[in-house]
Write a protein that holds these residues in place. Structure first.
Motif, PDB file in Angstrom:
ATOM      1  N   GLU A 268     -14.842 -15.365  29.514  1.00 17.57           N
ATOM      2  CA  GLU A 268     -15.465 -14.788  28.326  1.00 17.57           C
ATOM      3  C   GLU A 268     -15.438 -13.265  28.376  1.00 17.57           C
TER       4      GLU A 268
ATOM      5  N   PHE B 138     -17.680 -13.982  20.945  1.00 18.88           N
ATOM      6  CA  PHE B 138     -17.406 -14.676  22.196  1.00 18.88           C
ATOM      7  C   PHE B 138     -18.703 -15.137  22.864  1.00 18.88           C
ATOM      8  N   THR B 139     -19.774 -14.355  22.722  1.00 15.90           N
ATOM      9  CA  THR B 139     -21.064 -14.765  23.278  1.00 15.90           C
ATOM     10  C   THR B 139     -21.582 -16.004  22.563  1.00 15.90           C
TER      11      THR B 139
ATOM     12  N   SER C 125     -16.066 -19.539  33.862  1.00 18.02           N
ATOM     13  CA  SER C 125     -16.333 -19.501  32.421  1.00 18.02           C
ATOM     14  C   SER C 125     -16.816 -18.128  31.981  1.00 18.02           C
ATOM     15  N   ILE C 126     -17.673 -17.497  32.781  1.00 17.50           N
ATOM     16  CA  ILE C 126     -18.164 -16.171  32.434  1.00 17.50           C
ATOM     17  C   ILE C 126     -17.052 -15.141  32.556  1.00 17.50           C
TER      18      ILE C 126
ATOM     19  N   SER D  83     -19.872 -18.312  21.150  1.00 17.61           N
ATOM     20  CA  SER D  83     -19.086 -19.495  21.506  1.00 17.61           C
ATOM     21  C   SER D  83     -19.500 -20.078  22.856  1.00 17.61           C
ATOM     22  N   SER D  84     -20.157 -19.283  23.702  1.00 16.17           N
ATOM     23  CA  SER D  84     -20.578 -19.762  25.022  1.00 16.17           C
ATOM     24  C   SER D  84     -22.095 -19.775  25.149  1.00 16.17           C
TER      25      SER D  84
ATOM     26  N   ASN E 204     -24.223 -22.168  24.820  1.00 18.79           N
ATOM     27  CA  ASN E 204     -24.749 -23.292  25.591  1.00 18.79           C
ATOM     28  C   ASN E 204     -24.743 -22.987  27.085  1.00 18.79           C
ATOM     29  N   THR E 205     -23.652 -22.389  27.553  1.00 17.70           N
ATOM     30  CA  THR E 205     -23.568 -22.016  28.971  1.00 17.70           C
ATOM     31  C   THR E 205     -24.626 -20.987  29.328  1.00 17.70           C
ATOM     32  N   LEU E 206     -24.865 -20.015  28.455  1.00 21.17           N
ATOM     33  CA  LEU E 206     -25.859 -18.988  28.719  1.00 21.17           C
ATOM     34  C   LEU E 206     -27.264 -19.575  28.802  1.00 21.17           C
TER      35      LEU E 206
ATOM     36  N   VAL F 190      -9.842 -23.013  32.983  1.00 23.75           N
ATOM     37  CA  VAL F 190     -10.700 -23.334  31.850  1.00 23.75           C
ATOM     38  C   VAL F 190     -11.466 -24.620  32.126  1.00 23.75           C
ATOM     39  N   SER F 191     -12.524 -24.856  31.369  1.00 22.36           N
ATOM     40  CA  SER F 191     -13.438 -25.965  31.662  1.00 22.36           C
ATOM     41  C   SER F 191     -12.802 -27.342  31.482  1.00 22.36           C
TER      42      SER F 191
END
Length: 397
Positions: free
Chosen positions: A343, A313-314, A339-340, A316-317, A319-321, A231-232
Protein backbone atom coordinates in the motif's frame (compact mmCIF):
# COMPACT_ATOMS: atom_id res chain seq x y z
CA UNK A 1 -20.39 16.07 -51.60
CA UNK A 2 -20.61 19.21 -49.48
CA UNK A 3 -22.41 17.23 -46.78
CA UNK A 4 -19.51 14.76 -46.68
CA UNK A 5 -16.97 17.58 -46.39
CA UNK A 6 -19.02 19.24 -43.66
CA UNK A 7 -19.31 16.05 -41.61
CA UNK A 8 -15.97 14.52 -42.54
CA UNK A 9 -14.67 14.64 -38.97
CA UNK A 10 -17.73 12.85 -37.61
CA UNK A 11 -17.58 10.25 -40.37
CA UNK A 12 -13.94 9.55 -39.59
CA UNK A 13 -14.73 9.15 -35.89
CA UNK A 14 -17.63 6.83 -36.73
CA UNK A 15 -15.47 4.72 -39.04
CA UNK A 16 -12.68 4.44 -36.45
CA UNK A 17 -15.24 3.51 -33.77
CA UNK A 18 -16.74 0.76 -35.94
CA UNK A 19 -13.31 -0.64 -36.81
CA UNK A 20 -12.26 -0.59 -33.16
CA UNK A 21 -15.49 -2.33 -32.13
CA UNK A 22 -14.93 -5.04 -34.76
CA UNK A 23 -11.35 -5.47 -33.56
CA UNK A 24 -12.47 -5.82 -29.93
CA UNK A 25 -15.13 -8.35 -30.92
CA UNK A 26 -12.62 -10.47 -32.82
CA UNK A 27 -9.96 -10.08 -30.13
CA UNK A 28 -12.35 -11.33 -27.45
CA UNK A 29 -13.04 -14.59 -29.27
CA UNK A 30 -11.01 -16.56 -26.73
CA UNK A 31 -11.65 -20.09 -25.61
CA UNK A 32 -11.09 -19.70 -21.90
CA UNK A 33 -9.90 -22.62 -19.79
CA UNK A 34 -12.49 -23.73 -17.25
CA UNK A 35 -10.76 -23.48 -13.88
CA UNK A 36 -13.76 -25.00 -12.14
CA UNK A 37 -16.74 -27.00 -13.32
CA UNK A 38 -19.64 -24.76 -14.36
CA UNK A 39 -21.50 -27.32 -16.45
CA UNK A 40 -25.18 -27.34 -15.56
CA UNK A 41 -24.86 -24.23 -13.36
CA UNK A 42 -26.59 -20.95 -14.22
CA UNK A 43 -27.60 -17.79 -12.38
CA UNK A 44 -31.18 -16.75 -13.06
CA UNK A 45 -33.55 -14.04 -11.94
CA UNK A 46 -36.35 -15.25 -9.66
CA UNK A 47 -39.18 -14.00 -7.45
CA UNK A 48 -39.96 -15.28 -3.96
CA UNK A 49 -43.45 -16.80 -3.93
CA UNK A 50 -43.65 -18.24 -0.42
CA UNK A 51 -41.54 -18.68 2.71
CA UNK A 52 -41.77 -22.39 3.57
CA UNK A 53 -39.39 -22.29 6.53
CA UNK A 54 -38.09 -19.13 8.15
CA UNK A 55 -34.89 -18.77 10.16
CA UNK A 56 -35.85 -15.90 12.46
CA UNK A 57 -35.71 -16.75 16.16
CA UNK A 58 -37.91 -15.31 18.90
CA UNK A 59 -35.17 -12.80 19.72
CA UNK A 60 -35.16 -11.56 16.12
CA UNK A 61 -31.84 -13.10 15.10
CA UNK A 62 -31.39 -15.05 11.86
CA UNK A 63 -29.88 -18.50 12.37
CA UNK A 64 -29.38 -21.18 9.76
CA UNK A 65 -31.13 -20.89 6.41
CA UNK A 66 -34.57 -20.32 4.91
CA UNK A 67 -36.53 -22.64 2.66
CA UNK A 68 -38.50 -20.71 0.05
CA UNK A 69 -40.51 -21.21 -3.13
CA UNK A 70 -39.20 -19.34 -6.15
CA UNK A 71 -40.63 -18.56 -9.56
CA UNK A 72 -37.80 -18.56 -12.09
CA UNK A 73 -38.03 -15.54 -14.40
CA UNK A 74 -35.19 -16.34 -16.84
CA UNK A 75 -33.35 -19.32 -18.27
CA UNK A 76 -34.45 -22.73 -19.54
CA UNK A 77 -36.81 -23.20 -16.60
CA UNK A 78 -38.49 -19.83 -16.89
CA UNK A 79 -41.96 -19.88 -15.36
CA UNK A 80 -41.29 -22.95 -13.20
CA UNK A 81 -41.80 -22.86 -9.45
CA UNK A 82 -39.00 -24.51 -7.48
CA UNK A 83 -37.99 -24.97 -3.88
CA UNK A 84 -34.77 -23.25 -2.85
CA UNK A 85 -32.52 -22.72 0.15
CA UNK A 86 -31.32 -19.27 1.20
CA UNK A 87 -28.50 -18.92 3.73
CA UNK A 88 -28.09 -15.95 6.06
CA UNK A 89 -24.40 -15.27 5.46
CA UNK A 90 -23.17 -11.75 4.75
CA UNK A 91 -21.65 -12.60 1.36
CA UNK A 92 -24.14 -15.08 -0.11
CA UNK A 93 -27.84 -15.64 0.19
CA UNK A 94 -30.50 -13.15 1.26
CA UNK A 95 -33.17 -12.83 3.91
CA UNK A 96 -36.14 -13.52 1.65
CA UNK A 97 -39.59 -12.02 1.87
CA UNK A 98 -42.61 -12.72 -0.30
CA UNK A 99 -42.48 -10.79 -3.58
CA UNK A 100 -38.74 -10.10 -3.31
CA UNK A 101 -36.66 -10.47 -6.47
CA UNK A 102 -33.47 -12.49 -6.07
CA UNK A 103 -30.73 -14.14 -8.11
CA UNK A 104 -30.97 -17.94 -7.95
CA UNK A 105 -28.12 -20.36 -8.54
CA UNK A 106 -29.64 -23.22 -10.54
CA UNK A 107 -27.71 -26.48 -10.62
CA UNK A 108 -28.97 -29.14 -13.02
CA UNK A 109 -27.76 -32.71 -12.53
CA UNK A 110 -29.30 -35.97 -13.75
CA UNK A 111 -32.57 -34.28 -14.70
CA UNK A 112 -32.98 -32.82 -11.19
CA UNK A 113 -32.61 -29.25 -9.99
CA UNK A 114 -30.92 -27.95 -6.88
CA UNK A 115 -31.60 -24.25 -6.38
CA UNK A 116 -30.10 -21.83 -3.88
CA UNK A 117 -30.55 -18.09 -3.43
CA UNK A 118 -27.32 -16.41 -4.47
CA UNK A 119 -28.10 -12.76 -3.69
CA UNK A 120 -30.59 -9.94 -3.95
CA UNK A 121 -31.43 -8.90 -7.49
CA UNK A 122 -29.86 -5.46 -7.55
CA UNK A 123 -29.18 -5.39 -11.30
CA UNK A 124 -31.52 -2.59 -12.32
CA UNK A 125 -30.71 -0.50 -9.25
CA UNK A 126 -26.99 -0.55 -10.12
CA UNK A 127 -27.83 0.35 -13.73
CA UNK A 128 -29.98 3.22 -12.43
CA UNK A 129 -27.14 4.52 -10.22
CA UNK A 130 -24.72 4.50 -13.16
CA UNK A 131 -27.31 6.19 -15.38
CA UNK A 132 -27.91 8.85 -12.71
CA UNK A 133 -24.19 9.59 -12.62
CA UNK A 134 -23.90 9.87 -16.41
CA UNK A 135 -27.03 12.04 -16.71
CA UNK A 136 -25.79 14.35 -13.93
CA UNK A 137 -22.43 14.63 -15.66
CA UNK A 138 -24.10 15.55 -18.95
CA UNK A 139 -26.52 18.07 -17.42
CA UNK A 140 -23.96 19.90 -15.30
CA UNK A 141 -21.10 19.64 -17.79
CA UNK A 142 -23.06 20.25 -20.97
CA UNK A 143 -21.22 19.24 -24.11
CA UNK A 144 -17.97 18.75 -22.19
CA UNK A 145 -19.83 16.62 -19.69
CA UNK A 146 -21.21 14.46 -22.49
CA UNK A 147 -17.72 14.07 -23.95
CA UNK A 148 -16.43 13.14 -20.49
CA UNK A 149 -19.15 10.50 -20.19
CA UNK A 150 -18.21 9.08 -23.59
CA UNK A 151 -14.54 9.02 -22.53
CA UNK A 152 -15.46 7.23 -19.31
CA UNK A 153 -17.44 4.58 -21.18
CA UNK A 154 -14.55 4.17 -23.62
CA UNK A 155 -12.10 3.66 -20.74
CA UNK A 156 -14.37 1.02 -19.20
CA UNK A 157 -14.63 -0.78 -22.55
CA UNK A 158 -10.84 -0.74 -22.94
CA UNK A 159 -10.30 -2.18 -19.47
CA UNK A 160 -12.83 -5.00 -19.88
CA UNK A 161 -12.49 -5.87 -23.56
CA UNK A 162 -8.84 -4.99 -24.26
CA UNK A 163 -6.73 -4.93 -21.10
CA UNK A 164 -8.05 -8.18 -19.57
CA UNK A 165 -7.99 -10.19 -22.84
CA UNK A 166 -4.42 -9.00 -23.48
CA UNK A 167 -3.35 -10.27 -20.07
CA UNK A 168 -5.17 -13.57 -20.62
CA UNK A 169 -3.45 -14.04 -23.97
CA UNK A 170 -0.04 -13.83 -22.27
CA UNK A 171 0.84 -10.19 -22.98
CA UNK A 172 2.87 -8.56 -20.22
CA UNK A 173 0.37 -6.86 -17.85
CA UNK A 174 2.67 -3.84 -17.64
CA UNK A 175 2.80 -3.48 -21.44
CA UNK A 176 -0.96 -4.02 -21.61
CA UNK A 177 -1.49 -1.30 -19.01
CA UNK A 178 0.81 1.07 -20.93
CA UNK A 179 -1.09 0.40 -24.17
CA UNK A 180 -4.47 1.01 -22.54
CA UNK A 181 -3.16 4.12 -20.76
CA UNK A 182 -1.88 5.62 -24.03
CA UNK A 183 -5.08 4.78 -25.91
CA UNK A 184 -7.48 6.07 -23.26
CA UNK A 185 -5.38 9.19 -22.71
CA UNK A 186 -5.43 10.05 -26.41
CA UNK A 187 -9.19 9.50 -26.76
CA UNK A 188 -10.07 11.30 -23.52
CA UNK A 189 -7.91 14.33 -24.27
CA UNK A 190 -9.22 14.49 -27.82
CA UNK A 191 -12.85 14.38 -26.66
CA UNK A 192 -12.28 17.04 -24.01
CA UNK A 193 -9.93 19.43 -25.80
CA UNK A 194 -9.84 18.37 -29.46
CA UNK A 195 -6.57 18.62 -31.36
CA UNK A 196 -4.99 21.60 -29.60
CA UNK A 197 -1.86 22.62 -27.77
CA UNK A 198 -3.29 21.81 -24.35
CA UNK A 199 -4.48 18.38 -25.50
CA UNK A 200 -1.14 17.42 -27.03
CA UNK A 201 0.90 18.63 -24.06
CA UNK A 202 -1.44 17.02 -21.53
CA UNK A 203 -1.25 13.73 -23.45
CA UNK A 204 2.54 13.78 -23.32
CA UNK A 205 2.52 14.80 -19.66
CA UNK A 206 0.02 12.10 -18.71
CA UNK A 207 1.96 9.31 -20.40
CA UNK A 208 5.21 10.55 -18.87
CA UNK A 209 3.70 10.87 -15.38
CA UNK A 210 2.16 7.39 -15.48
CA UNK A 211 5.43 5.96 -16.76
CA UNK A 212 7.29 7.61 -13.88
CA UNK A 213 4.88 6.04 -11.37
CA UNK A 214 5.40 2.58 -12.87
CA UNK A 215 9.20 2.91 -12.85
CA UNK A 216 9.23 4.18 -9.27
CA UNK A 217 6.94 1.33 -8.16
CA UNK A 218 9.32 -1.24 -9.64
CA UNK A 219 12.35 0.47 -8.04
CA UNK A 220 10.63 0.71 -4.64
CA UNK A 221 9.62 -2.94 -4.90
CA UNK A 222 13.20 -3.99 -5.58
CA UNK A 223 14.54 -1.89 -2.69
CA UNK A 224 12.01 -3.28 -0.19
CA UNK A 225 12.05 -6.88 -1.42
CA UNK A 226 8.37 -6.75 -2.44
CA UNK A 227 7.16 -8.25 -5.71
CA UNK A 228 3.90 -9.13 -7.37
CA UNK A 229 4.08 -12.53 -5.65
CA UNK A 230 3.60 -11.01 -2.18
CA UNK A 231 -0.06 -10.07 -2.59
CA UNK A 232 -2.68 -11.53 -0.25
CA UNK A 233 -4.43 -13.79 -2.78
CA UNK A 234 -1.24 -15.20 -4.31
CA UNK A 235 -2.35 -18.84 -3.83
CA UNK A 236 -5.33 -18.40 -6.14
CA UNK A 237 -3.24 -16.35 -8.57
CA UNK A 238 -0.54 -19.01 -8.65
CA UNK A 239 -3.15 -21.53 -9.72
CA UNK A 240 -4.36 -19.14 -12.41
CA UNK A 241 -0.78 -18.63 -13.59
CA UNK A 242 -0.20 -22.38 -13.83
CA UNK A 243 -3.37 -22.99 -15.82
CA UNK A 244 -3.19 -19.95 -18.11
CA UNK A 245 -0.62 -17.63 -19.71
CA UNK A 246 -1.28 -14.80 -17.23
CA UNK A 247 1.96 -13.30 -15.89
CA UNK A 248 0.83 -12.84 -12.31
CA UNK A 249 4.12 -11.34 -11.10
CA UNK A 250 3.44 -8.15 -13.08
CA UNK A 251 -0.21 -7.65 -12.06
CA UNK A 252 0.72 -5.54 -9.03
CA UNK A 253 2.63 -2.97 -11.10
CA UNK A 254 0.01 -2.96 -13.86
CA UNK A 255 -2.60 -2.15 -11.22
CA UNK A 256 -0.51 0.76 -9.94
CA UNK A 257 -0.18 2.11 -13.47
CA UNK A 258 -3.93 1.90 -14.15
CA UNK A 259 -4.90 3.39 -10.78
CA UNK A 260 -2.54 6.34 -11.31
CA UNK A 261 -3.85 7.18 -14.77
CA UNK A 262 -6.95 9.11 -13.71
CA UNK A 263 -5.21 11.42 -11.23
CA UNK A 264 -2.26 12.12 -13.54
CA UNK A 265 -4.62 12.83 -16.44
CA UNK A 266 -6.59 15.28 -14.29
CA UNK A 267 -3.49 17.19 -13.19
CA UNK A 268 -1.98 17.26 -16.68
CA UNK A 269 -5.12 18.67 -18.32
CA UNK A 270 -5.68 21.22 -15.54
CA UNK A 271 -2.12 22.59 -15.71
CA UNK A 272 -2.10 22.61 -19.53
CA UNK A 273 -5.47 24.39 -19.67
CA UNK A 274 -4.32 27.03 -17.18
CA UNK A 275 -1.09 27.79 -19.04
CA UNK A 276 -2.96 27.97 -22.37
CA UNK A 277 -5.49 30.40 -20.90
CA UNK A 278 -2.73 32.59 -19.43
CA UNK A 279 -0.92 32.59 -22.78
CA UNK A 280 -4.14 33.50 -24.59
CA UNK A 281 -4.78 36.43 -22.25
CA UNK A 282 -1.18 37.65 -22.36
CA UNK A 283 0.81 36.31 -25.34
CA UNK A 284 3.83 38.45 -24.39
CA UNK A 285 4.76 36.28 -21.42
CA UNK A 286 8.02 34.41 -21.81
CA UNK A 287 8.56 30.67 -21.50
CA UNK A 288 9.93 31.13 -18.00
CA UNK A 289 6.89 33.14 -16.90
CA UNK A 290 4.47 30.57 -18.34
CA UNK A 291 6.41 27.76 -16.68
CA UNK A 292 6.33 29.59 -13.33
CA UNK A 293 2.57 30.13 -13.65
CA UNK A 294 2.06 26.42 -14.29
CA UNK A 295 4.14 25.51 -11.25
CA UNK A 296 2.19 27.90 -9.03
CA UNK A 297 -1.12 26.44 -10.15
CA UNK A 298 0.23 22.90 -9.83
CA UNK A 299 1.42 23.45 -6.25
CA UNK A 300 -2.17 23.70 -5.03
CA UNK A 301 -3.17 20.63 -6.99
CA UNK A 302 -0.24 18.59 -5.66
CA UNK A 303 -1.56 18.70 -2.11
CA UNK A 304 -5.16 17.82 -2.96
CA UNK A 305 -4.26 15.10 -5.47
CA UNK A 306 -1.68 13.61 -3.13
CA UNK A 307 -4.30 13.38 -0.42
CA UNK A 308 -6.77 11.89 -2.89
CA UNK A 309 -4.44 9.06 -3.88
CA UNK A 310 -3.17 8.33 -0.36
CA UNK A 311 -6.71 8.31 1.03
CA UNK A 312 -7.93 6.12 -1.84
CA UNK A 313 -5.29 3.48 -1.13
CA UNK A 314 -5.96 3.80 2.61
CA UNK A 315 -9.67 3.30 2.06
CA UNK A 316 -9.04 0.15 0.04
CA UNK A 317 -7.14 -1.37 2.99
CA UNK A 318 -9.36 -0.06 5.79
CA UNK A 319 -10.24 -3.59 6.95
CA UNK A 320 -6.56 -4.40 7.47
CA UNK A 321 -6.03 -1.16 9.39
CA UNK A 322 -8.95 -1.92 11.70
CA UNK A 323 -7.56 -5.39 12.44
CA UNK A 324 -4.15 -3.94 13.25
CA UNK A 325 -5.62 -1.33 15.56
CA UNK A 326 -7.99 -3.68 17.38
CA UNK A 327 -5.38 -6.39 17.92
CA UNK A 328 -2.69 -3.91 18.91
CA UNK A 329 -0.02 -4.73 16.31
CA UNK A 330 3.38 -3.22 17.09
CA UNK A 331 4.91 -0.59 14.80
CA UNK A 332 7.74 -2.95 13.85
CA UNK A 333 5.26 -5.65 12.84
CA UNK A 334 3.07 -3.23 10.88
CA UNK A 335 5.91 -1.70 8.87
CA UNK A 336 7.17 -5.13 7.85
CA UNK A 337 3.84 -6.57 6.69
CA UNK A 338 3.69 -7.19 2.96
CA UNK A 339 0.21 -5.71 2.67
CA UNK A 340 1.28 -2.44 4.30
CA UNK A 341 4.45 -2.27 2.21
CA UNK A 342 2.45 -2.74 -0.97
CA UNK A 343 0.00 0.00 0.00
CA UNK A 344 2.85 2.41 0.80
CA UNK A 345 4.59 1.66 -2.50
CA UNK A 346 1.35 2.13 -4.43
CA UNK A 347 0.48 5.39 -2.68
CA UNK A 348 3.96 6.96 -2.87
CA UNK A 349 4.70 5.89 -6.46
CA UNK A 350 1.32 7.17 -7.67
CA UNK A 351 1.63 10.43 -5.76
CA UNK A 352 5.14 11.09 -7.05
CA UNK A 353 3.87 10.51 -10.57
CA UNK A 354 1.24 13.22 -9.98
CA UNK A 355 3.76 15.62 -8.42
CA UNK A 356 6.32 15.24 -11.21
CA UNK A 357 3.60 15.64 -13.86
CA UNK A 358 3.21 19.31 -12.88
CA UNK A 359 6.72 20.51 -13.89
CA UNK A 360 6.71 18.17 -16.90
CA UNK A 361 3.48 19.57 -18.31
CA UNK A 362 4.50 23.12 -17.40
CA UNK A 363 7.79 22.98 -19.28
CA UNK A 364 6.32 21.11 -22.28
CA UNK A 365 3.34 23.45 -22.55
CA UNK A 366 5.42 26.64 -22.16
CA UNK A 367 7.96 25.44 -24.73
CA UNK A 368 5.26 24.38 -27.19
CA UNK A 369 3.25 27.61 -26.93
CA UNK A 370 6.27 29.86 -27.48
CA UNK A 371 7.19 27.88 -30.59
CA UNK A 372 4.23 29.51 -32.32
CA UNK A 373 5.24 32.57 -34.32
CA UNK A 374 2.88 35.10 -35.91
CA UNK A 375 2.71 34.75 -39.66
CA UNK A 376 4.48 37.37 -41.78
CA UNK A 377 2.17 40.08 -42.95
CA UNK A 378 -0.31 39.33 -40.18
CA UNK A 379 -2.01 42.45 -38.83
CA UNK A 380 -0.73 43.73 -35.52
CA UNK A 381 -2.90 43.16 -32.51
CA UNK A 382 -5.12 45.99 -31.45
CA UNK A 383 -4.12 47.71 -28.28
CA UNK A 384 -6.74 48.15 -25.65
CA UNK A 385 -8.05 51.60 -24.77
CA UNK A 386 -5.93 52.10 -21.65
CA UNK A 387 -2.70 51.31 -23.50
CA UNK A 388 -3.56 53.75 -26.31
CA UNK A 389 -4.39 56.57 -23.85
CA UNK A 390 -1.19 55.91 -21.87
CA UNK A 391 0.85 56.09 -25.12
CA UNK A 392 -0.71 59.43 -26.11
CA UNK A 393 0.02 60.91 -22.68
CA UNK A 394 3.66 59.83 -22.87
CA UNK A 395 4.03 61.32 -26.39
CA UNK A 396 2.55 64.65 -25.25
CA UNK A 397 5.02 64.81 -22.37
Amino acid sequence: MQWIKKHRRHLIILAVTVLFAVFLYRYNQIERIGLYDTEGKTFEKARVIEILKDNVTESGNQIGSQTVMLELLTGDYKGNTVEAVSSSSYLYGAHCEEGMRVIAEVNESDASLYVTVYSYDRTWMLYAIVALFLVTLCIIGGRQGFNSAVALVFTFVCIVFLFLPMIYRGVSPILAAVAVAVLTTFVTMYLIGGISSKSVTSMIGTIAGVGISAVLAVIFGRLTGISGYNVSDIEQLQYVGQMTDVKIGELLYAGILISTLGAVMDVAMSVASTINEIHFRNPDLSRKELFTSGIRVGKDMMGTMSNTLILAFTGSSINTLVFMYVYGYSARQITNMYSIGIEIIQGIASTMGVILTVPLVSVICAWHLKMERPKQGAPAKKKDGKTAVRKKVLESV
